[in-house]
Design an enzyme around this catalytic site. Structure first.
Site, PDB file in Angstrom:
ATOM      1  N   GLU A 295       0.720  -1.266  -0.183  1.00 23.57           N
ATOM      2  CA  GLU A 295      -0.099   0.091  -0.071  1.00 23.57           C
ATOM      3  C   GLU A 295       1.359   1.171   0.014  1.00 23.57           C
ATOM      4  O   GLU A 295       0.503   1.930  -0.102  1.00 23.57           O
ATOM      5  CB  GLU A 295      -1.242  -0.003   1.560  1.00 23.57           C
ATOM      6  CG  GLU A 295      -2.432   0.292   0.945  1.00 23.57           C
ATOM      7  CD  GLU A 295      -3.386  -0.212   1.764  1.00 23.57           C
ATOM      8  OE1 GLU A 295      -4.464  -1.144   1.908  1.00 23.57           O
ATOM      9  OE2 GLU A 295      -2.897   0.565   3.280  1.00 23.57           O
ATOM     10  N   HIS A 324       8.258 -26.477   1.212  1.00 22.58           N
ATOM     11  CA  HIS A 324       7.035 -27.500   0.589  1.00 22.58           C
ATOM     12  C   HIS A 324       6.176 -27.378  -0.201  1.00 22.58           C
ATOM     13  O   HIS A 324       5.275 -27.944  -0.320  1.00 22.58           O
ATOM     14  CB  HIS A 324       6.698 -28.772   1.807  1.00 22.58           C
ATOM     15  CG  HIS A 324       7.918 -29.112   2.332  1.00 22.58           C
ATOM     16  ND1 HIS A 324       8.968 -30.324   2.418  1.00 22.58           N
ATOM     17  CD2 HIS A 324       8.550 -28.733   3.950  1.00 22.58           C
ATOM     18  CE1 HIS A 324       9.843 -30.372   3.456  1.00 22.58           C
ATOM     19  NE2 HIS A 324       9.278 -29.332   4.006  1.00 22.58           N
ATOM     20  N   LYS A 438     -13.400   1.780  -1.718  1.00 23.51           N
ATOM     21  CA  LYS A 438     -13.802   2.101  -0.542  1.00 23.51           C
ATOM     22  C   LYS A 438     -15.176   2.939  -1.806  1.00 23.51           C
ATOM     23  O   LYS A 438     -16.293   2.560  -0.857  1.00 23.51           O
ATOM     24  CB  LYS A 438     -13.587   3.266   0.229  1.00 23.51           C
ATOM     25  CG  LYS A 438     -12.809   1.886   0.591  1.00 23.51           C
ATOM     26  CD  LYS A 438     -12.076   3.343   2.017  1.00 23.51           C
ATOM     27  CE  LYS A 438     -11.120   2.116   3.288  1.00 23.51           C
ATOM     28  NZ  LYS A 438     -10.333   3.616   4.672  1.00 23.51           N
TER      29      LYS A 438
END
Ligand code: PA5
Length: 469
Positions: A295, A324, A438
């Site tokens: 951000e 893994h 938003k």
């Protein structure tokens, strides 16, 4: 000199370890020396001003004391704390809980737990939200609603849902006693709400954005409630800050980290930055870093207003689990990554592997070693393998997982981000891309004042409908 709690070992970022094609050379550093000094000067000049209020948080225990005093008044009435907040309002708390609390903190009985159980409602996922409110004893639950802006839909909505549930449990007169709000010092509906309903409210101080807020009341109040020694967190940040006073990157670990990662991206084509702690308790630290790096540095515009669209892609990983899962890609895939491990010199506990089946090669060599020793050997093994494969990697070492070292690592990564912002020549402290998302969600849910945005969204829908198969 006492051994440093937090150190940054960049040996394998260098060409001397991974070769000149992928590693940093003396020439790379000398070419960038002026830029690094200018980045240092710019960050230093703005400390404590504008959006760099966070740089000063560890210098006073005022907020820590305020949080402790408030929790002191409430603690006897609550066993559970639910943080309602998202992004910078919750990721720091999750990192603190995983690192510093007992791995089964919430499962421990009240008399064995250091503080309240801690839960987070971040994603507005109805399944989780409903289940949490049905499962917890709401009479013994405090909600800390955290939002700097006071306008985040995920947070506002879950506050309303929780409020309703608490009213159902304790009645309309007493619900407010189950809430603490953490929001902007002066502005926003959340602040108004606190005043109207007489809900205790803690400040998100000026100049402290969400992702830089873990050492403010945003992170401190939940930490206090969980029984974390927050003064030690602040002291750890102060220790690292004391080592970030030099404009010479060789004597400033945060500048070294920010500079190396920027150089690896911009000079060696390593735009993917993996943070890989080797301790389960630090997995959420990597999640917190991911938000901080993404951000802050992923930006469309440069500081002088040009379209640049820059930003490294942070990746969180966990050793040894991701050996893994990801190690094959890391060692043999594209040469587009730089790695930062977090190594723990001493685990809080050690578990000795029992000696048995000495004649079987899969078991015999393990007996007598510790699980922590094994985990650290895995870290070293990955370091050796990636270095041999020409993959630049570094390690942040901490002496042990403690309040001090975690506070130090938070500050190290925050300062590295601030320096990197200057090197990428972007504003590390805004988030216009987040705001755009938003606004679109407000428009879609019919929030007043967002009618034009809604019309724009409707118009931008694909003409022939969505293509699905
Ligand atoms: O770092 C940030 O600024 C964001 O991630 C915010 O923390 C997040 O969007 C939540 O915002 P707010 O605290 O205003 O609810």
């Amino acid at each position: 000199m006492p051994q440093q709690r937090v150190t940054f070992d960049y040996t394998n970022f260098l060409s001397t370890s991974v070769g000149p094609e992928h590693g940093l050379t003396d020439g790379d550093f000398s070419d960038a020396a002026g830029l690094a000094e200018r980045a240092f000067a710019a960050v230093s000049a703005e400390r404590g001003r504008g959006w760099q209020g966070w740089t000063e948080l560890h210098k006073s225990t005022g907020y820590a004391d305020e949080c402790a005093a408030l929790w002191g008044r409430l603690a006897g009435r609550f066993d559970n704390l639910v943080v309602i907040g998202i992004g910078g309002s919750s990721l720091g708390t999750l990192a603190v809980k995983s690192a510093l609390c007992h791995p089964f903190h919430n499962e421990l009985p009240n008399d064995a737990r250091r503080g309240a159980r801690l839960y987070v409602l971040d994603n507005p996922d109805p399944t989780v939200c409903a289940a949490m409110l049905e499962t917890l004893d709401l009479k013994r639950t405090l909600f800390n609603v955290i939002s700097k802006s006071g306008t985040t839909a995920e947070t506002s909505s879950q506050f309303l849902v929780a409020r309703e549930a608490v009213i159902g449990e304790v009645g309309a007169k007493r619900w407010a006693e189950h809430f603490v709000l953490t929001t902007d010092l002066k502005k926003g509906d959340m602040r108004k709400l606190a005043e109207a309903e007489k809900i205790p409210a803690l400040p998100v101080p000026d100049g402290v954005g969400g992702r830089f807020s873990v050492l403010s009341p945003v992170g401190l109040f939940p930490a206090v409630a969980m029984g974390v020694d927050v003064r030690e967190l602040l002291a750890g940040a102060a220790e690292v800050d004391g080592r970030c006073a030099s404009s010479d990157w060789r004597r400033n670990p945060a500048l070294a980290l920010g500079l190396c990662l920027w150089l690896l991206d911009s000079r060696k084509e390593k735009p993917i930055h993996v943070l890989m702690p080797y301790a389960t308790g630090l997995a959420d630290l990597a999640d917190w870093y991911r938000q901080l790096w993404a951000e802050s540095l992923g930006k469309a515009k440069s500081l002088d207003g040009r379209a640049v669209h820059v930003g490294p892609t942070p990746v969180k990983a966990l050793g040894a689990i991701d050996q893994h899962s990801q190690a094959q890609l890391y060692a043999e895939g594209p040469f587009d990554k730089a790695f930062v491990f977090v190594g723990v010199r001493k685990f809080a506990r050690e578990v000795t592997i029992p000696k048995a089946y000495g004649d079987m090669s899969a078991f015999g060599y393990l007996g007598g070693h510790g699980l922590g020793e094994l985990l650290d050997a895995e870290r070293q093994g990955t370091e050796v393998a990636l270095t041999a494969a020409g993959r630049p990697n570094a390690t942040i070492f901490i002496d042990e997982i403690s309040e001090r070292s975690l506070g130090g690592v938070f500050f190290l990564l925050e300062m590295a981000t601030a320096y990197a912002g200057r090197l990428y020549n972007v504003d590390a402290f805004d988030q216009p891309g987040v705001e755009a998302g938003k606004v679109a969600s407000y428009a879609l849910l019919g929030r007043k004042g967002f009618e034009e945005e809604r019309a724009r969204i409707e118009k931008s829908r694909p003409a022939g409908g969505r293509k699905t198969v």
